[in-house]
Scaffold this motif. Structure first.
Motif, PDB file in Angstrom:
ATOM      1  N   VAL A 174       0.860  -1.179   0.000  1.00 16.94           N
ATOM      2  CA  VAL A 174       0.000   0.000   0.000  1.00 16.94           C
ATOM      3  C   VAL A 174       0.902   1.235   0.000  1.00 16.94           C
ATOM      4  N   LEU A 175       0.628   2.152  -0.905  1.00 17.90           N
ATOM      5  CA  LEU A 175       1.391   3.399  -0.953  1.00 17.90           C
ATOM      6  C   LEU A 175       0.630   4.468  -0.196  1.00 17.90           C
ATOM      7  N   THR A 176       1.312   5.172   0.686  1.00 22.70           N
ATOM      8  CA  THR A 176       0.630   6.207   1.456  1.00 22.70           C
ATOM      9  C   THR A 176       1.124   7.597   1.066  1.00 22.70           C
ATOM     10  N   LYS A 177       0.371   8.596   1.499  1.00 25.34           N
ATOM     11  CA  LYS A 177       0.714  10.016   1.313  1.00 25.34           C
ATOM     12  C   LYS A 177       0.824  10.385  -0.168  1.00 25.34           C
ATOM     13  N   LEU A 178       0.050   9.704  -0.981  1.00 26.39           N
ATOM     14  CA  LEU A 178       0.060   9.994  -2.417  1.00 26.39           C
ATOM     15  C   LEU A 178      -0.665  11.288  -2.748  1.00 26.39           C
ATOM     16  N   ASP A 179      -1.279  11.900  -1.739  1.00 24.58           N
ATOM     17  CA  ASP A 179      -1.897  13.208  -1.971  1.00 24.58           C
ATOM     18  C   ASP A 179      -0.853  14.320  -1.937  1.00 24.58           C
ATOM     19  N   GLY A 180       0.377  13.977  -1.674  1.00 22.36           N
ATOM     20  CA  GLY A 180       1.446  14.976  -1.713  1.00 22.36           C
ATOM     21  C   GLY A 180       1.873  15.265  -3.145  1.00 22.36           C
ATOM     22  N   ASP A 181       2.979  16.009  -3.272  1.00 20.37           N
ATOM     23  CA  ASP A 181       3.416  16.343  -4.619  1.00 20.37           C
ATOM     24  C   ASP A 181       4.656  15.554  -5.029  1.00 20.37           C
ATOM     25  N   THR A 182       4.845  14.398  -4.405  1.00 25.03           N
ATOM     26  CA  THR A 182       5.975  13.567  -4.773  1.00 25.03           C
ATOM     27  C   THR A 182       5.690  12.852  -6.087  1.00 25.03           C
ATOM     28  N   ARG A 183       6.747  12.582  -6.836  1.00 25.71           N
ATOM     29  CA  ARG A 183       6.546  11.848  -8.084  1.00 25.71           C
ATOM     30  C   ARG A 183       6.280  10.365  -7.801  1.00 25.71           C
ATOM     31  N   GLY A 184       6.791   9.866  -6.686  1.00 31.91           N
ATOM     32  CA  GLY A 184       6.414   8.526  -6.237  1.00 31.91           C
ATOM     33  C   GLY A 184       7.091   7.363  -6.935  1.00 31.91           C
ATOM     34  N   GLY A 185       8.343   7.563  -7.320  1.00 31.46           N
ATOM     35  CA  GLY A 185       9.081   6.481  -7.972  1.00 31.46           C
ATOM     36  C   GLY A 185       9.228   5.243  -7.108  1.00 31.46           C
ATOM     37  N   ALA A 186       9.050   5.401  -5.796  1.00 36.20           N
ATOM     38  CA  ALA A 186       9.141   4.255  -4.891  1.00 36.20           C
ATOM     39  C   ALA A 186       8.159   3.156  -5.304  1.00 36.20           C
ATOM     40  N   ALA A 187       7.046   3.556  -5.891  1.00 33.38           N
ATOM     41  CA  ALA A 187       6.052   2.572  -6.330  1.00 33.38           C
ATOM     42  C   ALA A 187       6.696   1.554  -7.265  1.00 33.38           C
ATOM     43  N   LEU A 188       7.457   2.066  -8.208  1.00 35.66           N
ATOM     44  CA  LEU A 188       8.094   1.187  -9.180  1.00 35.66           C
ATOM     45  C   LEU A 188       9.176   0.341  -8.522  1.00 35.66           C
ATOM     46  N   SER A 189       9.969   0.971  -7.650  1.00 35.83           N
ATOM     47  CA  SER A 189      11.040   0.243  -6.970  1.00 35.83           C
ATOM     48  C   SER A 189      10.484  -0.938  -6.184  1.00 35.83           C
ATOM     49  N   VAL A 190       9.461  -0.664  -5.392  1.00 39.50           N
ATOM     50  CA  VAL A 190       8.897  -1.691  -4.525  1.00 39.50           C
ATOM     51  C   VAL A 190       8.282  -2.816  -5.357  1.00 39.50           C
ATOM     52  N   LYS A 191       7.600  -2.411  -6.397  1.00 45.18           N
ATOM     53  CA  LYS A 191       6.975  -3.425  -7.254  1.00 45.18           C
ATOM     54  C   LYS A 191       8.038  -4.291  -7.921  1.00 45.18           C
ATOM     55  N   ALA A 192       9.085  -3.647  -8.401  1.00 46.14           N
ATOM     56  CA  ALA A 192      10.137  -4.387  -9.097  1.00 46.14           C
ATOM     57  C   ALA A 192      10.800  -5.400  -8.170  1.00 46.14           C
ATOM     58  N   VAL A 193      10.970  -5.038  -6.911  1.00 43.09           N
ATOM     59  CA  VAL A 193      11.678  -5.898  -5.971  1.00 43.09           C
ATOM     60  C   VAL A 193      10.804  -7.032  -5.439  1.00 43.09           C
ATOM     61  N   THR A 194       9.559  -6.720  -5.107  1.00 45.19           N
ATOM     62  CA  THR A 194       8.721  -7.736  -4.454  1.00 45.19           C
ATOM     63  C   THR A 194       7.836  -8.497  -5.436  1.00 45.19           C
ATOM     64  N   GLY A 195       7.490  -7.855  -6.526  1.00 46.06           N
ATOM     65  CA  GLY A 195       6.551  -8.477  -7.455  1.00 46.06           C
ATOM     66  C   GLY A 195       5.129  -8.503  -6.916  1.00 46.06           C
ATOM     67  N   CYS A 196       4.925  -7.970  -5.724  1.00 51.97           N
ATOM     68  CA  CYS A 196       3.581  -7.970  -5.135  1.00 51.97           C
ATOM     69  C   CYS A 196       2.727  -6.865  -5.744  1.00 51.97           C
ATOM     70  N   PRO A 197       1.450  -7.119  -5.887  1.00 49.55           N
ATOM     71  CA  PRO A 197       0.575  -6.068  -6.400  1.00 49.55           C
ATOM     72  C   PRO A 197       0.483  -4.895  -5.426  1.00 49.55           C
ATOM     73  N   ILE A 198       0.398  -3.698  -5.982  1.00 51.08           N
ATOM     74  CA  ILE A 198       0.136  -2.528  -5.147  1.00 51.08           C
ATOM     75  C   ILE A 198      -1.379  -2.446  -5.040  1.00 51.08           C
ATOM     76  N   LYS A 199      -1.900  -2.690  -3.848  1.00 50.77           N
ATOM     77  CA  LYS A 199      -3.339  -2.880  -3.725  1.00 50.77           C
ATOM     78  C   LYS A 199      -4.118  -1.599  -3.511  1.00 50.77           C
ATOM     79  N   PHE A 200      -3.536  -0.670  -2.779  1.00 47.49           N
ATOM     80  CA  PHE A 200      -4.265   0.570  -2.508  1.00 47.49           C
ATOM     81  C   PHE A 200      -3.332   1.773  -2.526  1.00 47.49           C
ATOM     82  N   ALA A 201      -3.960   2.930  -2.722  1.00 50.43           N
ATOM     83  CA  ALA A 201      -3.255   4.197  -2.557  1.00 50.43           C
ATOM     84  C   ALA A 201      -3.960   4.966  -1.463  1.00 50.43           C
ATOM     85  N   SER A 202      -3.192   5.413  -0.483  1.00 48.79           N
ATOM     86  CA  SER A 202      -3.757   6.182   0.611  1.00 48.79           C
ATOM     87  C   SER A 202      -3.531   7.649   0.281  1.00 48.79           C
ATOM     88  N   THR A 203      -4.642   8.421   0.250  1.00 45.68           N
ATOM     89  CA  THR A 203      -4.534   9.759  -0.327  1.00 45.68           C
ATOM     90  C   THR A 203      -5.068  10.874   0.573  1.00 45.68           C
TER      91      THR A 203
END
Ligand SMILES: Nc1nc2c(ncn2[C@@H]2O[C@H](COP(=O)(O)OP(=O)(O)O)[C@@H](O)[C@H]2O)c(=O)[nH]1
Ligand SMILES: [Mg+2]
Lengths: 460, 332
Positions: A246-275
């Protein structure tokens, strides 16, 4: 924004190339340098970037450019598709155990947003007619239990706690038993934040895992995380066999590249965005939106797609040339208007462009469908000569046009003024979308200035 | 004397305890970051594109920030040309010195600004979950140790349990907390706290605030108002407005520094969670682009896990492995 979107960057690279044959390896190499920077600026881990670039490069070399707008857009399109695919499908669903209760375990660093998310998930589940139980497993951070209790009270969800003197493993075990005894079909276990290198605490959460055998293990990750996201995700995944992110604080102005990093490493689905901080601000994760965001392009990509689907490429190219060279006439204007209308409501289009959403909400900027019809009527009442050379439209011609279109002379005057403004603006706009030109920054700024000065209304 | 020798000597003159605590906290940072740097400098035989690329990756991997890294790389390339450097090992002290100079800035803003003739007020700001409340607890303990009287203001009236969290810290440390109901106006809490601080004539008032994302206009206005109330009630205050940053944060930290700075005149940074493997390199970019100094670093969740930031120690800990190799080379 502090960064330039990828589209803009690529427009600079491909400024002079246009609509010719296939993308050569050299073209692609140059483009990939920009893609790399865009991804790094978005905080995608550098190793993940490396792999990604290698993959995209392979796909891009030899791609046909002819029918599309610019080579830059072809590359953007490939990058975007690859990125979207990598981040997986939309998947806002929690696991459900064959035999209730379904046990969900939260995991993550300190301050990632686990407790808030736990409350949000309970709220969501209740809306789907489930009966969740919250388990207060953070015995370390001062008042963490209290925080969960306040949230539980807010949404009317029971909270199981044994205070902060009992081990979290015991709390989790008893919590699940409590759910069984009380007919709760979901158990959400909040845990203390921990560093992935804290051996004692990592062992503790492994023990919780072993004791309650969760159906879902969610890694909660702050969207603002930088390069570290990879290390965190890797360690937690190794120790806990994560099932989702789950990615949190997506209501900020970050570009959020961590989403890709985490997905690439774990292969787990990103299930929710907390906004947001409110209890109902939890959304499904949209890989396509995230891709555009990481690339810094708003929803520019959907715009490109729409444009590609609806606008005749040759006509568009011709139009663009005209706009740039300023022999854009009222007739072209009408045609342009029709093309744009085919793409959908203008305000929606603006929504999709970076920075434009705000402009739309400004009081002086209104997209008025009625006015579009009026504009159309006025232009259609002009002679061909008038459309080509608006300068010749004197007062008596204006009177005639007004009468013919069922409008007033004031309406005609306004349109002619707006057309002049429009012409200026289109010229700048085209330098953003198309090749050549002075580059996107000037265009955007000029656009903003134009709207910012107030009074400017779109003629359609 | 070599750069590293100077560095080592100046550190030796400081308390060994502080240095080792700092080094412990940074142990992981060091092992991941510096070992790679050290390895790079010794393994690579010549300065070529592959060398630069690898160095660039190491710096980016430490979250130093793309712009700053690109600048740094350009500088290094220029140095190499100018000084006709051929060995990577010759470049290593230049890089270290550059990083340290960046972190130090002019050096005039090191240490905490205090009010010698009255109450020192410190306001804490930052996004959600970075460690504001915890840092306040740690700092309160620190001041208490120095024999100062301290008061805390529970300005996070928004997040569930935030007031209680500060209260627990107050009890741990043995200082009072000025609070109102959850949900009340944080500016009113600050007003109360300022009055109480004046009445009691305390030495230090530490003001907590709710975490907020810097792009939330209303919440940022609320913060500006809190800042104004403090300014009005205690002339000259706040003496420091500290932006708390999580070391794991990427380049959004720059945006945080910029926007919080605009609203509250941030005067310094606190870099938390450096006990993890996150490198916190973004403070180099912030210092470089916005001239904001780091005042403290957080190295854990306990009361005594806060250290004054010291650029020398930071670089020393970061490059501890390197210093050794250079001296060996010199001895030969
Ligand atoms: N490991 C570690 N955790 C920290 C540090 N500083 C704060 N934390 C933890 O980070 C979490 C959020 O801290 P908190 O003070 O509530 O953040 P706030 O929302 O900014 O007030 C808590 O679990 C703290 O214990 C630090 O330096 N190291
Ligand atoms: Mg707090």
């Amino acid at each position: 924004m502090a960064f330039e979107g990828l589209t803009a960057r690529l427009q600079n690279v491909f400024g002079k190339l246009r609509g010719r044959g296939k993308l050569t390896e050299e073209d692609v190499n140059e483009a990939m340098r920009e893609v790399r920077l865009a991804l790094l600026e978005a905080d995608v881990n550098f190793k993940v970037v490396k792999d990604f670039i290698a993959k995209v490069k392979e796909k891009a070399v030899g791609q046909e450019v002819l029918k599309s707008f610019t080579p830059g857009m072809v590359v953007v399109d490939i990058v975007n598709k690859e990125l979207t695919e990598l981040m997986g499908g939309t998947q806002a669903k929690l696991a459900q155990a064959g035999k209730p209760p379904t046990v969900v375990l939260m995991a993550g660093l300190q301050g990632a947003g686990k407790t808030t998310l736990t409350g949000k998930l309970a709220n969501l589940l209740q809306k789907q007619n489930h009966k969740p139980l919250l388990v207060a497993g953070d015995i370390y951070r001062p008042a963490a239990i209290k925080q969960l209790q306040v949230l539980g009270e807010q949404i009317g969800t029971p909270v199981f706690t044994l205070g902060n003197q009992v081990s979290p493993v015991e709390i989790a075990k008893q919590g699940v038993q409590h759910a069984k005894d009380n007919g709760n079909d979901y158990v959400l276990i909040d845990t203390a934040g921990r560093l992935q290198i804290d051996e004692a605490l990592m062992e503790e959460i492994q023990n919780i895992h072993a004791a309650v055998k969760p159906d879902e293990v969610l890694l909660v990750v702050d969207a603002m995380t930088g390069q570290e996201a990879v290390n965190v995700a890797q360690s937690f995944h190794e120790k806990l066999a994560l099932t989702g992110v789950v990615l949190t604080k997506l209501d900020g102005d970050t570009r959020g590249g961590a989403a890709l990093s985490v997905k690439a490493v774990t292969g787990c689905p990103i299930k929710f965005a907390s906004t947001g901080e409110k209890i109902d601000q939890l959304e499904p994760f949209h890989p396509d939106r995230m891709a555009s965001r990481i690339l810094g392009m708003g929803d520019m990509l959907s715009l490109i797609e729409k444009a590609q689907a609806n606008i005749d490429a040759d006509k568009a190219a011709e139009m663009e040339r005209k706009m740039r060279t300023a022999d854009f006439t009222l007739e072209d204007f009408l045609e342009q208007m029709e093309q744009v209308r085919k793409m959908g409501p203008l305000d929606q289009l603006l929504d999709m462009m970076p920075g434009m959403g705000k402009i739309k909400n400004m009081p002086n900027f209104k997209v008025d469908e009625k006015q579009i019809a009026r504009t159309e009527a006025i232009v259609k009442s002009m002679t061909r000569n008038e459309k080509l050379k608006p300068d010749i439209i004197n007062f008596s011609r204006r009177k005639r046009i007004a009468a013919g279109s069922g409008t007033t002379v004031a309406d005609v005057n306004r349109l002619l003024r707006q057309f002049e403004d429009m012409k200026k603006m289109m010229k700048q706009f085209s330098s953003m979308m198309g090749p050549g030109g002075k580059g996107p920054k000037g265009g955007m700024k000029a656009l903003k200035n134009m709207f910012g000065k107030g009074g400017m209304k779109f003629p359609f | 004397m070599s750069f590293f020798k100077r560095l080592k000597e100046s550190i030796a003159s400081k308390t060994e305890a502080v240095t080792s605590k700092f080094k412990d906290g940074l142990a992981k940072t060091r092992s991941v970051f510096t070992d790679r740097v050290a390895e790079l400098f010794t393994r690579r035989q010549k300065i070529d594109e592959a060398f630069y690329e690898e160095l660039e990756e190491i710096l980016i991997g430490a979250d130093v920030g793309v712009n700053t890294v690109m600048e740094l790389m350009d500088d290094l390339r220029a140095e190499v040309k100018k000084r006709k450097i051929e060995q990577p090992s010759q470049l290593q002290p230049i890089l270290s010195e550059k990083l340290m100079n960046m972190l130090r800035g002019g050096g005039e803003d090191a240490g905490l600004r205090t009010n010698s003739s009255g109450i020192t007020v410190i306001l804490f700001v930052g996004v959600n979950g970075v460690g504001k409340t915890t840092t306040i607890g740690k700092l309160a303990w620190r001041f208490k140790q120095q024999g100062k009287s301290v008061l805390l203001a529970a300005g996070d009236t928004f997040r569930a349990g935030a007031i209680e969290q500060l209260q627990v810290w107050g009890e741990r440390v043995g200082v009072d907390v000025i609070r109102q109901e959850a949900g009340s106006d944080p500016a009113a809490v600050m007003y109360d706290a300022a009055q109480e601080a004046k009445r009691r004539n305390v030495d230090v008032l530490l003001c907590d605030t709710a975490g907020r994302l810097q792009n939330k206009v209303n919440l940022m206005e609320e913060l500006a108002k809190i800042h104004r109330v403090i300014q009005r009630e205690i002339p000259g205050a706040p003496h420091e407005t500290l932006l708390v940053l999580d070391a794991a944060t990427g380049q959004n930290a720059l945006q945080q520094a910029k926007l919080f700075g605009e609203k509250t005149g941030v005067t310094g940074l606190v870099l938390t969670k450096l006990d993890g493997t996150a490198k916190g390199g973004i403070v180099i970019a912030i210092r470089n682009e916005m001239a904001l100094p780091v005042k403290f670093v957080g190295l854990g969740e306990q009361m005594d896990d806060l250290q004054e930031f010291d650029a020398e120690q930071f670089v020393h800990a970061l490059f501890a492995g390197l210093a050794g190799t250079v001296e060996e080379n010199e001895a030969n």
